[in-house]
Write a protein that holds these residues in place. Sequence first.
Motif, PDB file in Angstrom:
ATOM      1  N   LEU A 163      26.743 -28.594 -10.698  1.00 48.25           N
ATOM      2  CA  LEU A 163      26.330 -28.525  -9.303  1.00 48.25           C
ATOM      3  C   LEU A 163      26.372 -27.062  -8.868  1.00 48.25           C
ATOM      4  CD1 LEU A 163      25.593 -29.962  -6.669  1.00 48.25           C
ATOM      5  CD2 LEU A 163      28.033 -30.353  -6.283  1.00 48.25           C
ATOM      6  N   THR A 164      25.239 -26.522  -8.500  1.00 46.03           N
ATOM      7  CA  THR A 164      25.105 -25.104  -8.161  1.00 46.03           C
ATOM      8  C   THR A 164      24.811 -25.008  -6.675  1.00 46.03           C
ATOM      9  OG1 THR A 164      24.202 -24.728 -10.376  1.00 46.03           O
ATOM     10  CG2 THR A 164      23.922 -22.967  -8.752  1.00 46.03           C
ATOM     11  N   ASP A 165      25.719 -24.369  -5.918  1.00 47.97           N
ATOM     12  CA  ASP A 165      25.658 -24.435  -4.464  1.00 47.97           C
ATOM     13  C   ASP A 165      25.130 -23.140  -3.862  1.00 47.97           C
ATOM     14  OD1 ASP A 165      25.903 -25.273  -1.889  1.00 47.97           O
ATOM     15  OD2 ASP A 165      28.092 -25.194  -1.813  1.00 47.97           O
ATOM     16  N   PHE A 166      23.918 -23.213  -3.312  1.00 44.29           N
ATOM     17  CA  PHE A 166      23.331 -22.069  -2.612  1.00 44.29           C
ATOM     18  C   PHE A 166      23.511 -22.180  -1.098  1.00 44.29           C
ATOM     19  CE2 PHE A 166      19.943 -20.622  -5.943  1.00 44.29           C
ATOM     20  CZ  PHE A 166      20.965 -20.190  -6.757  1.00 44.29           C
ATOM     21  N   GLU A 167      24.273 -23.160  -0.656  1.00 45.28           N
ATOM     22  CA  GLU A 167      24.564 -23.329   0.766  1.00 45.28           C
ATOM     23  C   GLU A 167      25.702 -22.387   1.157  1.00 45.28           C
ATOM     24  OE1 GLU A 167      24.329 -23.858   4.053  1.00 45.28           O
ATOM     25  OE2 GLU A 167      23.716 -25.946   3.707  1.00 45.28           O
TER      26      GLU A 167
ATOM     27  N   VAL B  59      16.201 -15.141  -8.565  1.00 45.28           N
ATOM     28  CA  VAL B  59      16.917 -16.415  -8.494  1.00 45.28           C
ATOM     29  C   VAL B  59      16.357 -17.396  -9.518  1.00 45.28           C
ATOM     30  CG1 VAL B  59      17.414 -18.423  -7.045  1.00 45.28           C
ATOM     31  CG2 VAL B  59      17.564 -16.121  -6.076  1.00 45.28           C
ATOM     32  N   ALA B  60      15.040 -17.518  -9.569  1.00 46.09           N
ATOM     33  CA  ALA B  60      14.406 -18.453 -10.501  1.00 46.09           C
ATOM     34  C   ALA B  60      14.750 -18.112 -11.951  1.00 46.09           C
ATOM     35  CB  ALA B  60      12.895 -18.443 -10.301  1.00 46.09           C
ATOM     36  N   GLU B  61      14.613 -16.846 -12.315  1.00 40.38           N
ATOM     37  CA  GLU B  61      14.922 -16.427 -13.683  1.00 40.38           C
ATOM     38  C   GLU B  61      16.396 -16.624 -13.999  1.00 40.38           C
ATOM     39  OE1 GLU B  61      13.633 -12.422 -13.862  1.00 40.38           O
ATOM     40  OE2 GLU B  61      11.505 -12.885 -13.628  1.00 40.38           O
ATOM     41  N   SER B  62      17.266 -16.346 -13.031  1.00 33.31           N
ATOM     42  CA  SER B  62      18.704 -16.464 -13.259  1.00 33.31           C
ATOM     43  C   SER B  62      19.107 -17.919 -13.505  1.00 33.31           C
ATOM     44  CB  SER B  62      19.473 -15.902 -12.067  1.00 33.31           C
ATOM     45  OG  SER B  62      19.236 -14.516 -11.910  1.00 33.31           O
ATOM     46  N   LEU B  63      18.579 -18.827 -12.718  1.00 30.23           N
ATOM     47  CA  LEU B  63      18.931 -20.235 -12.894  1.00 30.23           C
ATOM     48  C   LEU B  63      18.533 -20.737 -14.278  1.00 30.23           C
ATOM     49  CD1 LEU B  63      17.932 -21.671  -9.404  1.00 30.23           C
ATOM     50  CD2 LEU B  63      20.248 -21.517 -10.332  1.00 30.23           C
ATOM     51  N   GLN B  64      17.358 -20.355 -14.723  1.00 29.16           N
ATOM     52  CA  GLN B  64      16.938 -20.770 -16.051  1.00 29.16           C
ATOM     53  C   GLN B  64      17.810 -20.129 -17.130  1.00 29.16           C
ATOM     54  OE1 GLN B  64      12.745 -19.867 -16.154  1.00 29.16           O
ATOM     55  NE2 GLN B  64      12.231 -21.496 -14.717  1.00 29.16           N
ATOM     56  N   GLN B  65      18.210 -18.875 -16.912  1.00 34.99           N
ATOM     57  CA  GLN B  65      19.109 -18.198 -17.838  1.00 34.99           C
ATOM     58  C   GLN B  65      20.459 -18.905 -17.885  1.00 34.99           C
ATOM     59  OE1 GLN B  65      19.947 -13.955 -17.069  1.00 34.99           O
ATOM     60  NE2 GLN B  65      22.090 -14.437 -17.487  1.00 34.99           N
ATOM     61  N   TRP B  66      20.984 -19.259 -16.723  1.00 30.24           N
ATOM     62  CA  TRP B  66      22.289 -19.931 -16.682  1.00 30.24           C
ATOM     63  C   TRP B  66      22.234 -21.276 -17.406  1.00 30.24           C
ATOM     64  CZ3 TRP B  66      23.431 -19.334 -10.701  1.00 30.24           C
ATOM     65  CH2 TRP B  66      23.520 -17.966 -10.399  1.00 30.24           C
ATOM     66  N   SER B  67      21.165 -22.027 -17.180  1.00 31.54           N
ATOM     67  CA  SER B  67      21.049 -23.324 -17.828  1.00 31.54           C
ATOM     68  C   SER B  67      20.998 -23.175 -19.348  1.00 31.54           C
ATOM     69  CB  SER B  67      19.801 -24.053 -17.320  1.00 31.54           C
ATOM     70  OG  SER B  67      19.714 -25.353 -17.848  1.00 31.54           O
ATOM     71  N   ARG B  68      20.249 -22.174 -19.811  1.00 32.28           N
ATOM     72  CA  ARG B  68      20.184 -21.933 -21.258  1.00 32.28           C
ATOM     73  C   ARG B  68      21.528 -21.460 -21.794  1.00 32.28           C
ATOM     74  NH1 ARG B  68      15.240 -19.429 -19.717  1.00 32.28           N
ATOM     75  NH2 ARG B  68      16.270 -17.393 -19.843  1.00 32.28           N
ATOM     76  N   GLY B  69      22.158 -20.511 -21.070  1.00 23.74           N
ATOM     77  CA  GLY B  69      23.412 -19.952 -21.554  1.00 23.74           C
ATOM     78  C   GLY B  69      24.540 -20.963 -21.581  1.00 23.74           C
ATOM     79  N   LEU B  70      24.600 -21.821 -20.587  1.00 19.46           N
ATOM     80  CA  LEU B  70      25.656 -22.829 -20.517  1.00 19.46           C
ATOM     81  C   LEU B  70      25.346 -24.046 -21.375  1.00 19.46           C
ATOM     82  CD1 LEU B  70      26.246 -22.783 -16.651  1.00 19.46           C
ATOM     83  CD2 LEU B  70      27.827 -21.903 -18.390  1.00 19.46           C
ATOM     84  N   LYS B  71      24.079 -24.187 -21.775  1.00 17.42           N
ATOM     85  CA  LYS B  71      23.613 -25.399 -22.456  1.00 17.42           C
ATOM     86  C   LYS B  71      23.919 -26.612 -21.591  1.00 17.42           C
ATOM     87  CE  LYS B  71      24.101 -23.460 -27.095  1.00 17.42           C
ATOM     88  NZ  LYS B  71      24.724 -23.606 -28.446  1.00 17.42           N
ATOM     89  N   ARG B  72      23.624 -26.447 -20.306  1.00 13.08           N
ATOM     90  CA  ARG B  72      23.894 -27.496 -19.321  1.00 13.08           C
ATOM     91  C   ARG B  72      22.706 -27.643 -18.391  1.00 13.08           C
ATOM     92  NH1 ARG B  72      29.195 -28.399 -17.909  1.00 13.08           N
ATOM     93  NH2 ARG B  72      28.333 -30.232 -16.851  1.00 13.08           N
ATOM     94  N   ARG B  73      22.545 -28.826 -17.873  1.00 14.65           N
ATOM     95  CA  ARG B  73      21.620 -29.033 -16.781  1.00 14.65           C
ATOM     96  C   ARG B  73      22.221 -28.461 -15.500  1.00 14.65           C
ATOM     97  NH1 ARG B  73      20.754 -35.495 -17.887  1.00 14.65           N
ATOM     98  NH2 ARG B  73      19.265 -35.343 -19.612  1.00 14.65           N
ATOM     99  N   LEU B  74      21.360 -28.033 -14.589  1.00 13.93           N
ATOM    100  CA  LEU B  74      21.798 -27.576 -13.276  1.00 13.93           C
ATOM    101  C   LEU B  74      21.138 -28.432 -12.204  1.00 13.93           C
ATOM    102  CD1 LEU B  74      21.454 -23.657 -13.501  1.00 13.93           C
ATOM    103  CD2 LEU B  74      23.392 -25.076 -14.227  1.00 13.93           C
ATOM    104  N   VAL B  75      21.901 -28.780 -11.177  1.00 10.46           N
ATOM    105  CA  VAL B  75      21.353 -29.349  -9.945  1.00 10.46           C
ATOM    106  C   VAL B  75      21.725 -28.388  -8.826  1.00 10.46           C
ATOM    107  CG1 VAL B  75      21.470 -31.227  -8.268  1.00 10.46           C
ATOM    108  CG2 VAL B  75      21.413 -31.749 -10.717  1.00 10.46           C
ATOM    109  N   VAL B  76      20.721 -27.838  -8.153  1.00 13.51           N
ATOM    110  CA  VAL B  76      20.944 -26.775  -7.172  1.00 13.51           C
ATOM    111  C   VAL B  76      20.796 -27.346  -5.765  1.00 13.51           C
ATOM    112  CG1 VAL B  76      20.282 -24.465  -6.427  1.00 13.51           C
ATOM    113  CG2 VAL B  76      19.935 -25.154  -8.826  1.00 13.51           C
ATOM    114  N   ASP B  77      21.863 -27.242  -4.979  1.00 13.35           N
ATOM    115  CA  ASP B  77      21.794 -27.607  -3.568  1.00 13.35           C
ATOM    116  C   ASP B  77      21.416 -26.361  -2.781  1.00 13.35           C
ATOM    117  OD1 ASP B  77      21.981 -29.100  -1.245  1.00 13.35           O
ATOM    118  OD2 ASP B  77      24.104 -28.662  -0.974  1.00 13.35           O
ATOM    119  N   THR B  78      20.259 -26.374  -2.145  1.00 14.74           N
ATOM    120  CA  THR B  78      19.745 -25.198  -1.459  1.00 14.74           C
ATOM    121  C   THR B  78      20.155 -25.202   0.009  1.00 14.74           C
ATOM    122  OG1 THR B  78      17.665 -26.285  -0.880  1.00 14.74           O
ATOM    123  CG2 THR B  78      17.753 -25.129  -2.990  1.00 14.74           C
ATOM    124  N   HIS B  79      20.019 -24.036   0.654  1.00 13.83           N
ATOM    125  CA  HIS B  79      20.265 -23.939   2.087  1.00 13.83           C
ATOM    126  C   HIS B  79      19.077 -24.541   2.836  1.00 13.83           C
ATOM    127  CE1 HIS B  79      22.271 -22.244   5.618  1.00 13.83           C
ATOM    128  NE2 HIS B  79      21.065 -21.991   6.083  1.00 13.83           N
TER     129      HIS B  79
END
Length: 275
Positions: free
Chosen positions: A69-73, A135-155
Amino acid sequence: MSAETFQAPVDAEARIPGQAGELDEPVAEVKGYTPPEQEPDVVAVAGFKGGVGKSRTAKELAFLRQAVLTDFEWDWGGVTRGWGYFEEDRVSTPPLLRAFQTGETPKPLSGNGRKPDLIPGHTDFERNQPKADVVAESLQQWSRGLKRRLVVDTHPGGCESTYGAMAGARVTVVPAVLGNEELRALEGLLTNLPDYPLLLIPYKVSRAPAAWLLDELERLSDTFQAQIGPAVGNYSWIPDRRSRVPICAGKPSKRTGQFIEEMQAVAEAVENYGR
């Protein structure tokens, strides 16, 4: 979807007992919890109006999908404080800000299998948002680096981090409350962001929604070619919950069972979107 074919969820008030403020049944901690390795995948949850169920949807989806769970709020009413992370008790640089400053992949806080693992939000993020493409590039990088799915809660509303999350996501889930003001806000989102892959989730749906509201949602879906997903009912007991674990983390009960089934259907629609 039309007024004749739409299947509204059963009215929670009519069939679910429960006292206001009641604590939910505790969920046993998973011993030896190890985060799963997953194929990279980013899903955003967005809305141009607050109070439409965005954060609840993000929290439940993250748990059901075993995602981070990735919180941008940045307001205190977001998922971070509800998860149990209090920024005023921390002295180090917030992990979200540090990740954007350094280009490194943040290490999520562990939910120990009881809650989604979390990359927490922070009030300073409002003034320190990177550009949308970063932001877009970073989220994809994080998902690849963590080998995890991300669900982003936006503001709520339009801002760089929200646009970036939507640009980096395979699909953006948009809770669609069937009310006049909420549908106008939804139309604003669809008008400003017409080329994004969107999954509209009818949310807080009463037993018998007005036909004109259903027709308006169908019009917006047809006009902007946005897919409509499974509906989620209106449950007045949800705001009274005091438990920090997602509803879907508990054993289904007479009170929670229908909501859990509905969120599982939403999670399945997210999994199948575009595939």
